[in-house]
Design a protein around this motif. Structure first.
Motif, PDB file in Angstrom:
ATOM      1  N   GLU A  37       0.837  -1.201   0.000  1.00  0.00           N
ATOM      2  CA  GLU A  37       0.000   0.000   0.000  1.00  0.00           C
ATOM      3  C   GLU A  37       0.875   1.255   0.000  1.00  0.00           C
ATOM      4  O   GLU A  37       1.924   1.285   0.634  1.00  0.00           O
ATOM      5  CB  GLU A  37      -0.864   0.024   1.254  1.00  0.00           C
ATOM      6  N   PRO A  38       0.423   2.295  -0.690  1.00  0.00           N
ATOM      7  CA  PRO A  38       1.167   3.567  -0.650  1.00  0.00           C
ATOM      8  C   PRO A  38       1.236   4.096   0.778  1.00  0.00           C
ATOM      9  O   PRO A  38       0.274   4.007   1.529  1.00  0.00           O
ATOM     10  CB  PRO A  38       0.335   4.495  -1.537  1.00  0.00           C
ATOM     11  N   GLY A  39       2.370   4.630   1.138  1.00  0.00           N
ATOM     12  CA  GLY A  39       2.547   5.180   2.474  1.00  0.00           C
ATOM     13  C   GLY A  39       3.009   4.166   3.504  1.00  0.00           C
ATOM     14  O   GLY A  39       3.284   4.525   4.643  1.00  0.00           O
ATOM     15  N   ASN A  40       3.099   2.902   3.129  1.00  0.00           N
ATOM     16  CA  ASN A  40       3.549   1.861   4.040  1.00  0.00           C
ATOM     17  C   ASN A  40       5.056   2.011   4.249  1.00  0.00           C
ATOM     18  O   ASN A  40       5.812   2.239   3.313  1.00  0.00           O
ATOM     19  CB  ASN A  40       3.224   0.484   3.453  1.00  0.00           C
ATOM     20  N   ARG A  41       5.484   1.847   5.486  1.00  0.00           N
ATOM     21  CA  ARG A  41       6.913   1.998   5.794  1.00  0.00           C
ATOM     22  C   ARG A  41       7.767   0.910   5.156  1.00  0.00           C
ATOM     23  O   ARG A  41       8.956   1.101   4.943  1.00  0.00           O
ATOM     24  CB  ARG A  41       7.125   1.988   7.302  1.00  0.00           C
ATOM     25  N   LEU A  42       7.159  -0.205   4.844  1.00  0.00           N
ATOM     26  CA  LEU A  42       7.892  -1.287   4.186  1.00  0.00           C
ATOM     27  C   LEU A  42       8.374  -0.860   2.795  1.00  0.00           C
ATOM     28  O   LEU A  42       9.391  -1.336   2.308  1.00  0.00           O
ATOM     29  CB  LEU A  42       6.996  -2.527   4.078  1.00  0.00           C
ATOM     30  N   MET A  43       7.660   0.073   2.192  1.00  0.00           N
ATOM     31  CA  MET A  43       8.036   0.545   0.859  1.00  0.00           C
ATOM     32  C   MET A  43       9.405   1.204   0.875  1.00  0.00           C
ATOM     33  O   MET A  43      10.158   1.119  -0.095  1.00  0.00           O
ATOM     34  CB  MET A  43       6.965   1.519   0.353  1.00  0.00           C
ATOM     35  N   VAL A  44       9.751   1.853   1.981  1.00  0.00           N
ATOM     36  CA  VAL A  44      11.063   2.486   2.106  1.00  0.00           C
ATOM     37  C   VAL A  44      12.160   1.431   1.995  1.00  0.00           C
ATOM     38  O   VAL A  44      13.190   1.657   1.344  1.00  0.00           O
ATOM     39  CB  VAL A  44      11.183   3.263   3.433  1.00  0.00           C
ATOM     40  N   LEU A  45      11.941   0.279   2.595  1.00  0.00           N
ATOM     41  CA  LEU A  45      12.915  -0.802   2.515  1.00  0.00           C
ATOM     42  C   LEU A  45      13.106  -1.263   1.077  1.00  0.00           C
ATOM     43  O   LEU A  45      14.237  -1.445   0.619  1.00  0.00           O
ATOM     44  CB  LEU A  45      12.473  -1.978   3.389  1.00  0.00           C
ATOM     45  N   PHE A  46      12.005  -1.435   0.353  1.00  0.00           N
ATOM     46  CA  PHE A  46      12.103  -1.833  -1.050  1.00  0.00           C
ATOM     47  C   PHE A  46      12.819  -0.772  -1.882  1.00  0.00           C
ATOM     48  O   PHE A  46      13.622  -1.093  -2.756  1.00  0.00           O
ATOM     49  CB  PHE A  46      10.714  -2.108  -1.629  1.00  0.00           C
ATOM     50  N   ASP A  47      12.526   0.483  -1.617  1.00  0.00           N
ATOM     51  CA  ASP A  47      13.167   1.572  -2.353  1.00  0.00           C
ATOM     52  C   ASP A  47      14.672   1.604  -2.093  1.00  0.00           C
ATOM     53  O   ASP A  47      15.470   1.756  -3.027  1.00  0.00           O
ATOM     54  CB  ASP A  47      12.551   2.915  -1.982  1.00  0.00           C
ATOM     55  N   LEU A  48      15.063   1.461  -0.836  1.00  0.00           N
ATOM     56  CA  LEU A  48      16.490   1.475  -0.499  1.00  0.00           C
ATOM     57  C   LEU A  48      17.218   0.275  -1.097  1.00  0.00           C
ATOM     58  O   LEU A  48      18.356   0.404  -1.583  1.00  0.00           O
ATOM     59  CB  LEU A  48      16.677   1.515   1.018  1.00  0.00           C
ATOM     60  N   ALA A  49      16.588  -0.893  -1.067  1.00  0.00           N
ATOM     61  CA  ALA A  49      17.199  -2.076  -1.665  1.00  0.00           C
ATOM     62  C   ALA A  49      17.369  -1.903  -3.170  1.00  0.00           C
ATOM     63  O   ALA A  49      18.404  -2.269  -3.738  1.00  0.00           O
ATOM     64  CB  ALA A  49      16.359  -3.310  -1.361  1.00  0.00           C
ATOM     65  N   ALA A  50      16.374  -1.327  -3.827  1.00  0.00           N
ATOM     66  CA  ALA A  50      16.476  -1.090  -5.269  1.00  0.00           C
ATOM     67  C   ALA A  50      17.577  -0.078  -5.579  1.00  0.00           C
ATOM     68  O   ALA A  50      18.351  -0.272  -6.526  1.00  0.00           O
ATOM     69  CB  ALA A  50      15.139  -0.601  -5.813  1.00  0.00           C
ATOM     70  N   MET A  51      17.664   0.980  -4.789  1.00  0.00           N
ATOM     71  CA  MET A  51      18.725   1.964  -5.014  1.00  0.00           C
ATOM     72  C   MET A  51      20.102   1.343  -4.829  1.00  0.00           C
ATOM     73  O   MET A  51      21.029   1.629  -5.594  1.00  0.00           O
ATOM     74  CB  MET A  51      18.544   3.164  -4.085  1.00  0.00           C
ATOM     75  N   ALA A  52      20.250   0.481  -3.821  1.00  0.00           N
ATOM     76  CA  ALA A  52      21.534  -0.181  -3.596  1.00  0.00           C
ATOM     77  C   ALA A  52      21.894  -1.094  -4.768  1.00  0.00           C
ATOM     78  O   ALA A  52      23.046  -1.112  -5.217  1.00  0.00           O
ATOM     79  CB  ALA A  52      21.486  -0.982  -2.294  1.00  0.00           C
ATOM     80  N   ALA A  53      20.928  -1.838  -5.272  1.00  0.00           N
ATOM     81  CA  ALA A  53      21.189  -2.732  -6.407  1.00  0.00           C
ATOM     82  C   ALA A  53      21.550  -1.935  -7.653  1.00  0.00           C
ATOM     83  O   ALA A  53      22.484  -2.302  -8.385  1.00  0.00           O
ATOM     84  CB  ALA A  53      19.975  -3.616  -6.667  1.00  0.00           C
ATOM     85  N   PHE A  54      20.842  -0.852  -7.919  1.00  0.00           N
ATOM     86  CA  PHE A  54      21.155  -0.026  -9.086  1.00  0.00           C
ATOM     87  C   PHE A  54      22.523   0.649  -8.929  1.00  0.00           C
ATOM     88  O   PHE A  54      23.268   0.781  -9.902  1.00  0.00           O
ATOM     89  CB  PHE A  54      20.074   1.017  -9.334  1.00  0.00           C
ATOM     90  N   PHE A  55      22.877   1.065  -7.720  1.00  0.00           N
ATOM     91  CA  PHE A  55      24.193   1.656  -7.493  1.00  0.00           C
ATOM     92  C   PHE A  55      25.287   0.625  -7.732  1.00  0.00           C
ATOM     93  O   PHE A  55      26.303   0.917  -8.357  1.00  0.00           O
ATOM     94  CB  PHE A  55      24.292   2.239  -6.074  1.00  0.00           C
ATOM     95  N   TRP A  56      25.083  -0.606  -7.229  1.00  0.00           N
ATOM     96  CA  TRP A  56      26.059  -1.672  -7.472  1.00  0.00           C
ATOM     97  C   TRP A  56      26.224  -1.903  -8.974  1.00  0.00           C
ATOM     98  O   TRP A  56      27.339  -2.059  -9.470  1.00  0.00           O
ATOM     99  CB  TRP A  56      25.628  -2.978  -6.789  1.00  0.00           C
ATOM    100  N   ALA A  57      25.107  -1.932  -9.697  1.00  0.00           N
ATOM    101  CA  ALA A  57      25.163  -2.155 -11.143  1.00  0.00           C
ATOM    102  C   ALA A  57      25.914  -1.016 -11.837  1.00  0.00           C
ATOM    103  O   ALA A  57      26.683  -1.262 -12.780  1.00  0.00           O
ATOM    104  CB  ALA A  57      23.755  -2.288 -11.711  1.00  0.00           C
TER     105      ALA A  57
END
Length: 74
Positions: A37-57
């Motif tokens: 759901e939008p606004g869920n704090r879990l979304m921050v975790l997914f966003d940070l994980a995606a940013m880390a993966a894209f930075f590694w790439a």
């Protein structure tokens, strides 16, 4: 196989790994956007994980590029 051929194979494998990480990260992030759901704090975790993966790439791609532009294959 010559040394240059082995080095080329290693670069190809690493580039393929980068491509898989980018594609998987994008797909998983889109699925997470759809499921959480939008606004869920879990979304921050997914966003940070995606940013880390894209930075590694990005860093891995830069390293591959640097190895291919060196003179004399060093």
């Amino acid at each position: 196989m010559t040394m240059a051929g082995g080095r080329d194979q290693a670069l190809v494998r690493e580039a393929q790994m980068v491509a898989v990480v980018i594609a998987a990260t994008a797909i998983l992030w889109l699925v997470a956007q759809w499921l959480v759901e939008p606004g869920n704090r879990l979304m921050v975790l997914f966003d940070l994980a995606a940013m880390a993966a894209f930075f590694w790439a990005l860093v891995a791609t830069w390293r591959i590029w640097r190895r291919t532009t060196r003179p004399n294959g060093n």
